[in-house]
Scaffold this motif. Structure first.
Motif, PDB file in Angstrom:
ATOM      1  N   ASN A  84       0.834  -1.211   0.000  1.00  0.00           N
ATOM      2  CA  ASN A  84       0.000   0.000   0.000  1.00  0.00           C
ATOM      3  C   ASN A  84       0.861   1.250   0.000  1.00  0.00           C
ATOM      4  N   ASN A  85       0.569   2.172  -0.911  1.00  0.00           N
ATOM      5  CA  ASN A  85       1.262   3.458  -0.890  1.00  0.00           C
ATOM      6  C   ASN A  85       0.457   4.528  -0.175  1.00  0.00           C
ATOM      7  N   TYR A  86      -0.796   4.204   0.111  1.00  0.00           N
ATOM      8  CA  TYR A  86      -1.672   5.144   0.829  1.00  0.00           C
ATOM      9  C   TYR A  86      -2.254   4.368   2.003  1.00  0.00           C
ATOM     10  N   GLY A  87      -2.940   5.044   2.886  1.00  0.00           N
ATOM     11  CA  GLY A  87      -3.498   4.324   4.033  1.00  0.00           C
ATOM     12  C   GLY A  87      -2.790   4.729   5.302  1.00  0.00           C
ATOM     13  N   VAL A  88      -3.362   4.349   6.434  1.00  0.00           N
ATOM     14  CA  VAL A  88      -2.909   4.841   7.732  1.00  0.00           C
ATOM     15  C   VAL A  88      -2.790   3.689   8.716  1.00  0.00           C
ATOM     16  N   LEU A  89      -1.696   3.700   9.477  1.00  0.00           N
ATOM     17  CA  LEU A  89      -1.539   2.731  10.577  1.00  0.00           C
ATOM     18  C   LEU A  89      -2.221   3.305  11.808  1.00  0.00           C
ATOM     19  N   LEU A  90      -3.166   2.588  12.379  1.00  0.00           N
ATOM     20  CA  LEU A  90      -3.973   3.206  13.433  1.00  0.00           C
ATOM     21  C   LEU A  90      -3.231   3.377  14.753  1.00  0.00           C
ATOM     22  N   ASN A  91      -2.163   2.606  14.985  1.00  0.00           N
ATOM     23  CA  ASN A  91      -1.413   2.843  16.230  1.00  0.00           C
ATOM     24  C   ASN A  91      -0.712   4.199  16.185  1.00  0.00           C
ATOM     25  N   GLU A  92      -0.432   4.694  14.973  1.00  0.00           N
ATOM     26  CA  GLU A  92       0.193   6.023  14.862  1.00  0.00           C
ATOM     27  C   GLU A  92      -0.775   7.127  15.267  1.00  0.00           C
ATOM     28  N   LEU A  93      -2.058   6.825  15.259  1.00  0.00           N
ATOM     29  CA  LEU A  93      -3.065   7.800  15.706  1.00  0.00           C
ATOM     30  C   LEU A  93      -3.462   7.557  17.150  1.00  0.00           C
ATOM     31  N   GLY A  94      -2.810   6.606  17.795  1.00  0.00           N
ATOM     32  CA  GLY A  94      -3.129   6.296  19.193  1.00  0.00           C
ATOM     33  C   GLY A  94      -4.482   5.624  19.345  1.00  0.00           C
ATOM     34  N   LEU A  95      -4.909   4.906  18.312  1.00  0.00           N
ATOM     35  CA  LEU A  95      -6.267   4.345  18.356  1.00  0.00           C
ATOM     36  C   LEU A  95      -6.334   2.891  18.827  1.00  0.00           C
ATOM     37  N   ASP A  96      -5.185   2.305  19.181  1.00  0.00           N
ATOM     38  CA  ASP A  96      -5.230   0.899  19.612  1.00  0.00           C
ATOM     39  C   ASP A  96      -5.984   0.733  20.924  1.00  0.00           C
ATOM     40  N   GLU A  97      -5.511   1.476  21.922  1.00  0.00           N
ATOM     41  CA  GLU A  97      -5.986   1.214  23.287  1.00  0.00           C
ATOM     42  C   GLU A  97      -7.469   1.510  23.479  1.00  0.00           C
ATOM     43  N   GLY A  98      -7.882   2.705  23.006  1.00  0.00           N
ATOM     44  CA  GLY A  98      -9.259   3.108  23.274  1.00  0.00           C
ATOM     45  C   GLY A  98     -10.265   2.613  22.259  1.00  0.00           C
ATOM     46  N   PHE A  99      -9.805   2.104  21.143  1.00  0.00           N
ATOM     47  CA  PHE A  99     -10.737   1.775  20.067  1.00  0.00           C
ATOM     48  C   PHE A  99     -10.583   0.331  19.592  1.00  0.00           C
ATOM     49  N   ILE A 100      -9.425   0.008  18.992  1.00  0.00           N
ATOM     50  CA  ILE A 100      -9.310  -1.300  18.335  1.00  0.00           C
ATOM     51  C   ILE A 100      -9.271  -2.446  19.358  1.00  0.00           C
ATOM     52  N   THR A 101      -8.542  -2.250  20.473  1.00  0.00           N
ATOM     53  CA  THR A 101      -8.475  -3.344  21.449  1.00  0.00           C
ATOM     54  C   THR A 101      -9.852  -3.677  22.026  1.00  0.00           C
ATOM     55  N   PRO A 102     -10.615  -2.676  22.532  1.00  0.00           N
ATOM     56  CA  PRO A 102     -11.965  -3.039  23.001  1.00  0.00           C
ATOM     57  C   PRO A 102     -12.863  -3.597  21.905  1.00  0.00           C
ATOM     58  N   LEU A 103     -12.711  -3.101  20.686  1.00  0.00           N
ATOM     59  CA  LEU A 103     -13.517  -3.639  19.570  1.00  0.00           C
ATOM     60  C   LEU A 103     -13.206  -5.128  19.375  1.00  0.00           C
ATOM     61  N   ARG A 104     -11.913  -5.441  19.406  1.00  0.00           N
ATOM     62  CA  ARG A 104     -11.504  -6.853  19.231  1.00  0.00           C
ATOM     63  C   ARG A 104     -11.997  -7.708  20.390  1.00  0.00           C
ATOM     64  N   GLU A 105     -11.754  -7.201  21.610  1.00  0.00           N
ATOM     65  CA  GLU A 105     -12.042  -8.054  22.773  1.00  0.00           C
ATOM     66  C   GLU A 105     -13.536  -8.198  23.028  1.00  0.00           C
ATOM     67  N   LYS A 106     -14.266  -7.081  22.896  1.00  0.00           N
ATOM     68  CA  LYS A 106     -15.667  -7.115  23.338  1.00  0.00           C
ATOM     69  C   LYS A 106     -16.648  -7.456  22.239  1.00  0.00           C
ATOM     70  N   TYR A 107     -16.360  -7.006  21.034  1.00  0.00           N
ATOM     71  CA  TYR A 107     -17.341  -7.209  19.970  1.00  0.00           C
ATOM     72  C   TYR A 107     -16.970  -8.389  19.073  1.00  0.00           C
ATOM     73  N   LEU A 108     -15.689  -8.418  18.675  1.00  0.00           N
ATOM     74  CA  LEU A 108     -15.321  -9.400  17.657  1.00  0.00           C
ATOM     75  C   LEU A 108     -15.047 -10.782  18.228  1.00  0.00           C
ATOM     76  N   GLN A 109     -14.367 -10.821  19.387  1.00  0.00           N
ATOM     77  CA  GLN A 109     -13.953 -12.140  19.873  1.00  0.00           C
ATOM     78  C   GLN A 109     -15.117 -13.097  20.181  1.00  0.00           C
ATOM     79  N   PRO A 110     -16.243 -12.607  20.754  1.00  0.00           N
ATOM     80  CA  PRO A 110     -17.352 -13.548  20.938  1.00  0.00           C
ATOM     81  C   PRO A 110     -17.783 -14.205  19.622  1.00  0.00           C
ATOM     82  N   LEU A 111     -17.666 -13.451  18.525  1.00  0.00           N
ATOM     83  CA  LEU A 111     -18.048 -14.007  17.228  1.00  0.00           C
ATOM     84  C   LEU A 111     -16.971 -14.910  16.654  1.00  0.00           C
TER      85      LEU A 111
END
Ligand SMILES: O=C(O)CCC(=O)C(=O)O
Ligand SMILES: [Fe+2]
Length: 264
Positions: A84-111
């Motif tokens: 990819n020459n375009y696109g964004v890494l979300l850890n560079e925006l500080g979005l892991d802890e407050g967004f992606i981790t809870p999304l993974r643990e609470k919403y996605l993992q049960p599925l």
């Protein structure tokens, strides 16, 4: 302009609406979910590709605007991967802890525990999250690959575009085999779950702009035994953050599972 706090504030809205529905799903069978139309298997031959609601439209719009602000800023930027020459890494925006981790643990993992018990779906303990962008005169498509992930979520965030479907081949198809692909369309604001090891790519868009959130979800219990990229026992080096999802502990084994769909 969306200052970052605005987007953070809007995140729980996007997640909560769908999450409250999904929490109730934990512990029930795939068949039940499919019958109720909560998730859809995207192919009759069952390649274990599932479509599910993830975010609200409003959230996706705010998220893209924020990513565009970041893109226009002077801040240093890595790219999701060599394809990819375009696109964004979300850890560079500080979005892991407050967004992606809870999304993974609470919403996605049960599925994923229900859909992919045999490939670490019940013990996904890290991720790499990024957004890919396709536009005319920028990247148009993505060649065939498999992900450095046990399970991948790919959410269509918008904007407007034509073509640009995903295609899937066999699980870790031999490079010289004649590929048999199936095409799976992106549906705005919906996500696709698939096994990371399944060969896939993206067809070129014909117009517009396509932004997708990709979460490569990893299970140390699975990959500590064997690296999914080289198929060998991993040799570990220290890394920042989640690294590539390996851990030093080899004691963890994936939990024993039963096929709940076959139980009556
Ligand atoms: O373009 C897409 O939607 C697929 C992206 C993808 O497969 C990846 O980044 O691993
Ligand atoms: Fe991929």
């Amino acid at each position: 302009m969306h200052p970052l706090p605005y987007v953070y504030a809007s995140l729980p809205v996007g997640i909560k609406i769908q999450c409250s529905r999904c929490f109730r799903f934990a512990g029930i069978t795939t068949t039940w979910l499919q019958k109720r139309g909560r998730i859809r298997s995207c192919h009759p031959r069952d390649k274990r590709i599932y479509r599910l609601p993830v975010f609200t439209e409003k959230f996706c719009q705010a998220f893209i605007e924020e990513l565009e602000n970041f893109e226009q800023s002077e801040m240093p930027k890595g790219r999701p991967n060599s394809m990819n020459n375009y696109g964004v890494l979300l850890n560079e925006l500080g979005l892991d802890e407050g967004f992606i981790t809870p999304l993974r643990e609470k919403y996605l993992q049960p599925l994923t525990a229900l859909l992919y018990p045999d490939c670490g779906g019940g013990c996904l303990d890290s991720h790499k999250a990024f957004v890919v962008k396709y536009a005319l005169r920028e990247d148009l498509d993505l060649s065939s690959h498999y992900d450095n992930a046990e399970v991948t979520l790919n959410v269509s965030l918008g904007k407007e575009f034509t073509e640009g479907s995903l295609y899937f081949a066999e699980f870790r198809q031999e490079p010289n085999a004649i590929p048999k692909y199936i095409e799976v369309e992106h549906v705005p604001f919906y996500g696709l779950l698939h096994q990371g090891g399944q060969m896939h790519g993206a067809l070129p868009i014909a117009s517009g702009e396509r932004w997708n959130l990709i979460i490569w979800m990893r299970s140390s219990a699975i990959r500590n035994q064997r690296c999914p990229m080289c198929n060998r026992e991993p040799e570990l080096v220290e890394a920042e953050g989640f690294g590539e999802g390996f851990t030093r502990s080899r004691e963890h084994r994936p939990p024993q599972t039963v096929d709940v769909c076959s139980l009556h």
